[in-house]
Design a protein around this motif. Structure first.
Motif, short mmCIF file in Angstrom:
data_model
loop_
_atom_site.label_atom_id
_atom_site.label_comp_id
_atom_site.label_asym_id
_atom_site.label_seq_id
_atom_site.Cartn_x
_atom_site.Cartn_y
_atom_site.Cartn_z
N HIS A 246 0.83 -1.21 0.00
CA HIS A 246 0.00 0.00 0.00
C HIS A 246 0.86 1.26 0.00
N ARG A 247 1.99 1.22 0.70
CA ARG A 247 2.88 2.39 0.73
C ARG A 247 3.43 2.71 -0.66
N LEU A 248 3.88 1.68 -1.36
CA LEU A 248 4.49 1.91 -2.66
C LEU A 248 3.45 2.15 -3.75
N GLU A 249 2.22 1.72 -3.52
CA GLU A 249 1.16 2.01 -4.48
C GLU A 249 0.88 3.51 -4.55
N GLN A 250 1.27 4.24 -3.52
CA GLN A 250 1.04 5.69 -3.50
C GLN A 250 2.14 6.46 -4.21
N THR A 251 3.17 5.77 -4.68
CA THR A 251 4.28 6.45 -5.32
C THR A 251 4.17 6.35 -6.83
N ALA A 252 4.90 7.21 -7.51
CA ALA A 252 4.94 7.19 -8.97
C ALA A 252 6.08 6.31 -9.44
N GLY A 253 6.05 5.98 -10.71
CA GLY A 253 7.15 5.22 -11.30
C GLY A 253 6.96 3.72 -11.20
N ASN A 254 8.05 3.01 -11.42
CA ASN A 254 8.05 1.54 -11.44
C ASN A 254 8.03 1.02 -10.01
N LYS A 255 6.86 0.67 -9.53
CA LYS A 255 6.71 0.27 -8.13
C LYS A 255 7.44 -1.05 -7.85
N GLN A 256 7.45 -1.93 -8.82
CA GLN A 256 8.09 -3.23 -8.62
C GLN A 256 9.62 -3.07 -8.52
N SER A 257 10.17 -2.18 -9.32
CA SER A 257 11.59 -1.89 -9.20
C SER A 257 11.91 -1.26 -7.85
N ALA A 258 11.01 -0.41 -7.37
CA ALA A 258 11.21 0.22 -6.06
C ALA A 258 11.23 -0.83 -4.95
N ILE A 259 10.38 -1.85 -5.06
CA ILE A 259 10.36 -2.92 -4.06
C ILE A 259 11.69 -3.66 -4.06
N LEU A 260 12.17 -4.04 -5.25
CA LEU A 260 13.43 -4.78 -5.32
C LEU A 260 14.58 -3.94 -4.77
N GLN A 261 14.60 -2.66 -5.08
CA GLN A 261 15.68 -1.80 -4.61
C GLN A 261 15.60 -1.61 -3.09
N GLU A 262 14.40 -1.55 -2.55
CA GLU A 262 14.27 -1.44 -1.10
C GLU A 262 14.80 -2.69 -0.41
N VAL A 263 14.41 -3.86 -0.92
CA VAL A 263 14.90 -5.12 -0.33
C VAL A 263 16.41 -5.21 -0.47
N LYS A 264 16.94 -4.79 -1.60
CA LYS A 264 18.39 -4.80 -1.80
C LYS A 264 19.08 -3.92 -0.76
N ARG A 265 18.53 -2.72 -0.51
CA ARG A 265 19.13 -1.82 0.48
C ARG A 265 19.11 -2.43 1.88
N VAL A 266 18.02 -3.10 2.22
CA VAL A 266 17.95 -3.76 3.53
C VAL A 266 19.05 -4.80 3.65
N LEU A 267 19.23 -5.60 2.63
CA LEU A 267 20.25 -6.65 2.68
C LEU A 267 21.66 -6.08 2.68
N GLN A 268 21.86 -4.97 2.01
CA GLN A 268 23.19 -4.36 1.99
C GLN A 268 23.61 -3.85 3.37
#
Length: 294
Positions: free
Chosen positions: A81-103
């Protein structure tokens, strides 16, 4: 006649099974990755909660040397729901967020977030994390970052159960044959995806006249599978559960034709007990994991 077939394919399959150390290594790596994500998203130190294995580790079709461990990690619905409120490629944003957490836990480990997964590149094997959302019907939304981003639907439980069922009802021949075909895929750089090979092999085995037989028939299994795969060029397989049609294409066709002719010659040599000649042909298909002279 055929004095070497059973021993050859028994040893071949034994060579493809992961060692205890490799299983332990893969288990430790994937559970540590899952623990990192659980700590961030759920405040939990669990290496198993809110996630599960998919792919070859779930289906028990993994091969030596191990390639990667595939994991589904269920994100909280609040992330959706949080990312549905944002513009752009939401699926890419999810992957990048998970990547940042793991980093945050693996700052010097090479990672890539693209397509459907975040790949964590360890020295011995990769862990591929697919961030997913659980749907009310028990299936999952997973990310597809291509073409502006979208969600696809998968039913990993149905996929795993399908492989288990076909294996169980066909004398436990499916998983060994899948492992062998993955070895061909790797040794001959065959441009076909592993899950496609698994589904084609399951379809093939269910119609094979040898499906309830033993290792003594594995030379014919292999030969006939290449003929069957050849017939599926530009055809489709269907994902269990969702029944989504998956195009097979034909980029792999020339390698399949070559493998069939080599397997045909190998079967002739096996029949005539020309053990070394048969072994030479099999090794052109599978490499040295299959013994030349068992």
């Amino acid at each position: 006649m055929w004095i070497a077939v059973t021993n050859r394919f028994r040893q071949f399959h034994k060579n493809l099974l992961l060692t205890e150390d490799q299983i332990r290594d893969g288990t430790t790596k994937n559970q540590n990755v899952r623990k990192c994500l659980n700590q961030h998203y759920y405040g939990s130190d669990s290496g198993t909660e809110n996630s599960f294995l998919v792919g070859s580790w779930a289906k028990l079709t993994r091969v030596r040397p191990p390639r990667d461990v595939d994991v589904y990690f269920e994100l909280p619905v609040s992330v959706y729901h949080r990312l549905e409120q944002t513009a752009g490629n939401k699926q890419s944003a999810i992957l990048q967020e998970v990547k940042r957490v793991l980093q945050g836990t693996y700052p010097v480990t090479d990672m890539r977030g693209d397509g459907q997964v975040v790949i964590v590149r360890f020295n011995t094997m990769n862990v591929e994390v697919a961030p997913v959302f659980l749907l009310d019907n028990g299936r999952y939304y997973f990310c597809n970052t291509h073409n502006g981003g979208s969600y696809d639907v998968a039913d990993p439980v149905a996929e795993t159960n399908h492989i288990a069922s076909v294996d169980r009802t066909n004398n436990n021949n499916l998983r060994p044959l899948i492992r062998m075909m993955k070895t061909w895929q790797s040794h001959c750089s065959v441009p076909i995806k592993s899950f496609q090979l698994e589904l084609v092999m399951a379809d093939f085995l269910q119609q094979s006249p040898w499906r309830e037989n033993s290792l003594f028939y594995y030379d014919w299994f292999v030969r006939d599978f290449f003929a069957y795969l050849h017939s599926k060029a530009n055809g489709y397989v269907f994902a269990p559960g969702t029944m989504k049609a998956i195009a097979l294409g034909d980029d792999w066709l020339s390698r399949c034709e070559t493998a069939y002719h080599r397997a045909f010659r190998a079967c002739e040599h096996e029949r005539d007990d020309h053990v070394d000649l048969a072994g030479e042909e099999w090794q052109k298909i599978f490499g040295t994991m299959i013994p030349k002279n068992p």
